[in-house]
Design a protein around this motif. Structure first.
Motif, PDB file in Angstrom:
ATOM      1  N   ASP A  25       0.947  -1.304   0.111  1.00  0.00           N
ATOM      2  CA  ASP A  25       0.006   0.127  -0.025  1.00  0.00           C
ATOM      3  C   ASP A  25       0.952   1.322   0.148  1.00  0.00           C
ATOM      4  OD1 ASP A  25      -2.305  -1.667  -0.077  1.00  0.00           O
ATOM      5  OD2 ASP A  25      -3.094  -1.052   1.900  1.00  0.00           O
ATOM      6  N   LEU A  26       2.369   1.225   0.339  1.00  0.00           N
ATOM      7  CA  LEU A  26       3.093   2.274   0.168  1.00  0.00           C
ATOM      8  C   LEU A  26       3.068   2.938  -1.065  1.00  0.00           C
ATOM      9  CD1 LEU A  26       6.064   0.857   2.199  1.00  0.00           C
ATOM     10  CD2 LEU A  26       4.425   2.950   2.874  1.00  0.00           C
ATOM     11  N   GLU A  27       2.777   1.913  -1.980  1.00  0.00           N
ATOM     12  CA  GLU A  27       2.799   2.465  -3.481  1.00  0.00           C
ATOM     13  C   GLU A  27       1.738   3.538  -3.764  1.00  0.00           C
ATOM     14  OE1 GLU A  27       3.269  -0.853  -6.094  1.00  0.00           O
ATOM     15  OE2 GLU A  27       5.464  -0.500  -6.295  1.00  0.00           O
ATOM     16  N   ARG A  28       0.668   3.516  -3.051  1.00  0.00           N
ATOM     17  CA  ARG A  28      -0.463   4.174  -3.142  1.00  0.00           C
ATOM     18  C   ARG A  28      -0.460   5.408  -1.846  1.00  0.00           C
ATOM     19  NH1 ARG A  28      -2.602  -0.647  -4.095  1.00  0.00           N
ATOM     20  NH2 ARG A  28      -3.224  -0.968  -1.915  1.00  0.00           N
ATOM     21  N   GLY A  29       0.226   5.016  -1.009  1.00  0.00           N
ATOM     22  CA  GLY A  29       0.230   5.999  -0.054  1.00  0.00           C
ATOM     23  C   GLY A  29       1.298   7.248   0.208  1.00  0.00           C
ATOM     24  N   THR A  30       2.330   7.168  -0.515  1.00  0.00           N
ATOM     25  CA  THR A  30       3.183   8.189  -0.854  1.00  0.00           C
ATOM     26  C   THR A  30       3.729   8.240  -2.303  1.00  0.00           C
ATOM     27  OG1 THR A  30       5.409   8.979   0.153  1.00  0.00           O
ATOM     28  CG2 THR A  30       5.093   6.438  -0.458  1.00  0.00           C
ATOM     29  N   SER A  31       4.114   9.539  -2.587  1.00  0.00           N
ATOM     30  CA  SER A  31       4.474   9.578  -3.983  1.00  0.00           C
ATOM     31  C   SER A  31       6.032   9.202  -4.099  1.00  0.00           C
ATOM     32  CB  SER A  31       4.492  11.389  -4.090  1.00  0.00           C
ATOM     33  OG  SER A  31       5.369  11.974  -3.346  1.00  0.00           O
ATOM     34  N   GLN A  32       6.722   8.904  -3.172  1.00  0.00           N
ATOM     35  CA  GLN A  32       8.192   8.579  -3.189  1.00  0.00           C
ATOM     36  C   GLN A  32       8.073   7.081  -3.464  1.00  0.00           C
ATOM     37  OE1 GLN A  32       9.451  10.392   0.646  1.00  0.00           O
ATOM     38  NE2 GLN A  32      11.302  11.050  -0.831  1.00  0.00           N
ATOM     39  N   ARG A  33       8.716   6.406  -4.483  1.00  0.00           N
ATOM     40  CA  ARG A  33       8.896   4.972  -4.275  1.00  0.00           C
ATOM     41  C   ARG A  33      10.119   4.760  -3.707  1.00  0.00           C
ATOM     42  NH1 ARG A  33       7.277   1.433  -9.275  1.00  0.00           N
ATOM     43  NH2 ARG A  33       7.586  -0.602  -8.181  1.00  0.00           N
ATOM     44  N   VAL A  34      10.098   4.238  -2.445  1.00  0.00           N
ATOM     45  CA  VAL A  34      11.267   3.953  -1.577  1.00  0.00           C
ATOM     46  C   VAL A  34      11.452   2.510  -1.516  1.00  0.00           C
ATOM     47  CG1 VAL A  34      11.069   6.087  -0.252  1.00  0.00           C
ATOM     48  CG2 VAL A  34       9.561   4.017   0.604  1.00  0.00           C
ATOM     49  N   ILE A  35      10.505   1.640  -1.481  1.00  0.00           N
ATOM     50  CA  ILE A  35      10.679   0.146  -1.754  1.00  0.00           C
ATOM     51  C   ILE A  35      10.411  -0.372  -3.253  1.00  0.00           C
ATOM     52  CG2 ILE A  35       9.896  -1.989  -0.949  1.00  0.00           C
ATOM     53  CD1 ILE A  35       9.225  -0.834   1.884  1.00  0.00           C
ATOM     54  N   PRO A  36      11.496  -0.903  -3.670  1.00  0.00           N
ATOM     55  CA  PRO A  36      11.096  -1.378  -5.107  1.00  0.00           C
ATOM     56  C   PRO A  36      10.527  -2.747  -5.072  1.00  0.00           C
ATOM     57  CG  PRO A  36      13.401  -2.030  -4.255  1.00  0.00           C
ATOM     58  CD  PRO A  36      12.682  -1.301  -3.395  1.00  0.00           C
ATOM     59  N   PHE A  37       8.987  -2.557  -5.251  1.00  0.00           N
ATOM     60  CA  PHE A  37       8.421  -3.919  -5.212  1.00  0.00           C
ATOM     61  C   PHE A  37       8.279  -4.247  -6.679  1.00  0.00           C
ATOM     62  CE2 PHE A  37       6.104  -1.534  -1.769  1.00  0.00           C
ATOM     63  CZ  PHE A  37       6.225  -2.511  -0.711  1.00  0.00           C
ATOM     64  N   GLY A  38       8.482  -5.317  -6.911  1.00  0.00           N
ATOM     65  CA  GLY A  38       8.422  -5.922  -8.158  1.00  0.00           C
ATOM     66  C   GLY A  38       7.248  -6.768  -8.574  1.00  0.00           C
ATOM     67  N   CYS A  39       7.365  -8.187  -8.282  1.00  0.00           N
ATOM     68  CA  CYS A  39       6.304  -8.914  -8.617  1.00  0.00           C
ATOM     69  C   CYS A  39       5.099  -8.963  -7.579  1.00  0.00           C
ATOM     70  CB  CYS A  39       6.657 -10.697  -8.629  1.00  0.00           C
ATOM     71  SG  CYS A  39       7.062 -11.081  -6.942  1.00  0.00           S
ATOM     72  N   GLN A  40       5.553  -8.483  -6.339  1.00  0.00           N
ATOM     73  CA  GLN A  40       4.483  -8.463  -5.251  1.00  0.00           C
ATOM     74  C   GLN A  40       3.831  -9.528  -4.660  1.00  0.00           C
ATOM     75  OE1 GLN A  40       1.758  -5.243  -5.601  1.00  0.00           O
ATOM     76  NE2 GLN A  40       2.957  -3.885  -6.347  1.00  0.00           N
ATOM     77  N   GLN A  41       4.420 -10.744  -5.134  1.00  0.00           N
ATOM     78  CA  GLN A  41       4.433 -11.969  -4.743  1.00  0.00           C
ATOM     79  C   GLN A  41       5.331 -12.865  -4.085  1.00  0.00           C
ATOM     80  OE1 GLN A  41       2.820 -13.998  -8.531  1.00  0.00           O
ATOM     81  NE2 GLN A  41       1.279 -12.442  -8.706  1.00  0.00           N
ATOM     82  N   GLY A  42       6.431 -12.322  -3.665  1.00  0.00           N
ATOM     83  CA  GLY A  42       7.334 -12.934  -2.955  1.00  0.00           C
ATOM     84  C   GLY A  42       8.215 -13.847  -3.798  1.00  0.00           C
ATOM     85  N   ALA A  43       8.222 -13.627  -5.038  1.00  0.00           N
ATOM     86  CA  ALA A  43       9.314 -14.306  -5.959  1.00  0.00           C
ATOM     87  C   ALA A  43      10.540 -13.860  -6.708  1.00  0.00           C
ATOM     88  CB  ALA A  43       8.273 -15.077  -7.125  1.00  0.00           C
ATOM     89  N   CYS A  44      10.341 -12.402  -6.621  1.00  0.00           N
ATOM     90  CA  CYS A  44      11.655 -11.757  -7.174  1.00  0.00           C
ATOM     91  C   CYS A  44      12.673 -11.173  -6.304  1.00  0.00           C
ATOM     92  CB  CYS A  44      10.792 -10.470  -8.146  1.00  0.00           C
ATOM     93  SG  CYS A  44      10.572  -9.224  -7.126  1.00  0.00           S
ATOM     94  N   GLY A  45      12.367 -10.961  -5.210  1.00  0.00           N
ATOM     95  CA  GLY A  45      13.278 -10.498  -4.063  1.00  0.00           C
ATOM     96  C   GLY A  45      13.680  -9.033  -4.044  1.00  0.00           C
ATOM     97  N   ALA A  46      13.101  -8.263  -5.101  1.00  0.00           N
ATOM     98  CA  ALA A  46      13.359  -6.736  -5.062  1.00  0.00           C
ATOM     99  C   ALA A  46      13.022  -6.116  -3.824  1.00  0.00           C
ATOM    100  CB  ALA A  46      12.363  -6.063  -6.300  1.00  0.00           C
ATOM    101  N   CYS A  47      11.895  -6.319  -3.212  1.00  0.00           N
ATOM    102  CA  CYS A  47      11.571  -5.589  -1.890  1.00  0.00           C
ATOM    103  C   CYS A  47      12.212  -6.296  -0.557  1.00  0.00           C
ATOM    104  CB  CYS A  47      10.170  -5.635  -1.861  1.00  0.00           C
ATOM    105  SG  CYS A  47       9.348  -7.415  -1.578  1.00  0.00           S
ATOM    106  N   VAL A  48      13.433  -6.571  -0.627  1.00  0.00           N
ATOM    107  CA  VAL A  48      13.803  -7.306   0.808  1.00  0.00           C
ATOM    108  C   VAL A  48      14.120  -6.069   1.457  1.00  0.00           C
ATOM    109  CG1 VAL A  48      16.137  -8.094   1.763  1.00  0.00           C
ATOM    110  CG2 VAL A  48      15.022  -9.175  -0.369  1.00  0.00           C
ATOM    111  N   ILE A  49      13.578  -5.980   2.862  1.00  0.00           N
ATOM    112  CA  ILE A  49      13.856  -5.000   3.867  1.00  0.00           C
ATOM    113  C   ILE A  49      14.674  -5.754   4.957  1.00  0.00           C
ATOM    114  CG2 ILE A  49      11.937  -3.501   3.017  1.00  0.00           C
ATOM    115  CD1 ILE A  49      10.290  -4.710   5.246  1.00  0.00           C
ATOM    116  N   GLU A  50      15.300  -4.739   5.582  1.00  0.00           N
ATOM    117  CA  GLU A  50      15.917  -5.088   7.175  1.00  0.00           C
ATOM    118  C   GLU A  50      14.969  -4.630   8.063  1.00  0.00           C
ATOM    119  OE1 GLU A  50      19.869  -5.221   9.579  1.00  0.00           O
ATOM    120  OE2 GLU A  50      19.771  -4.183   8.068  1.00  0.00           O
ATOM    121  N   VAL A  51      14.456  -5.329   9.100  1.00  0.00           N
ATOM    122  CA  VAL A  51      13.526  -4.777  10.104  1.00  0.00           C
ATOM    123  C   VAL A  51      14.433  -4.294  11.292  1.00  0.00           C
ATOM    124  CG1 VAL A  51      11.402  -5.191  11.563  1.00  0.00           C
ATOM    125  CG2 VAL A  51      11.578  -6.252   9.598  1.00  0.00           C
TER     126      VAL A  51
END
Length: 99
Positions: A25-51
């Motif tokens: 939902d960050l893609e809709r909630g902010t104008s900045q693209r800070v997390i590179p969401f790719g497939c959005q299904q957990g298969a590409c690894g583009a959106c790895v974050i460290e908590v």
């Protein structure tokens, strides 16, 4: 509406999302693209974050996500796939590409 705060490092960007919202939902909630969401299904690894704070605030990690993170070499830390997380309470994360 019960809003929860997500802080995105290293940008220091704070966003408010409704409790239980997927982090995609960050893609809709902010104008900045800070997390590179790719497939959005957990298969590409583009959106790895460290908590950095609030690991439990992002919901449970299922075995498939854990296995995929291991395949990506993201073990021994607090790594997640952002597309698989739901914000349940306040959390602070760092985009892995920004490490």
């Amino acid at each position: 509406m019960d809003l929860k705060k997500l802080t995105l490092m290293p940008y220091g960007l704070e966003v408010q999302l409704p409790a239980g919202s997927p982090l995609t939902d960050l893609e809709r909630g902010t104008s900045q693209r800070v997390i590179p969401f790719g497939c959005q299904q957990g298969a590409c690894g583009a959106c790895v974050i460290e908590v950095l704070d609030g690991f439990d605030a992002l919901g449970e990690m299922d075995p498939e996500e854990a296995d995929f993170l291991e395949d990506l070499g993201q073990t021994g830390g607090n790594y997640r796939l952002a597309c698989q997380c739901r914000l349940m309470s306040a959390a602070t994360v760092r985009v892995a590409d920004a490490l």
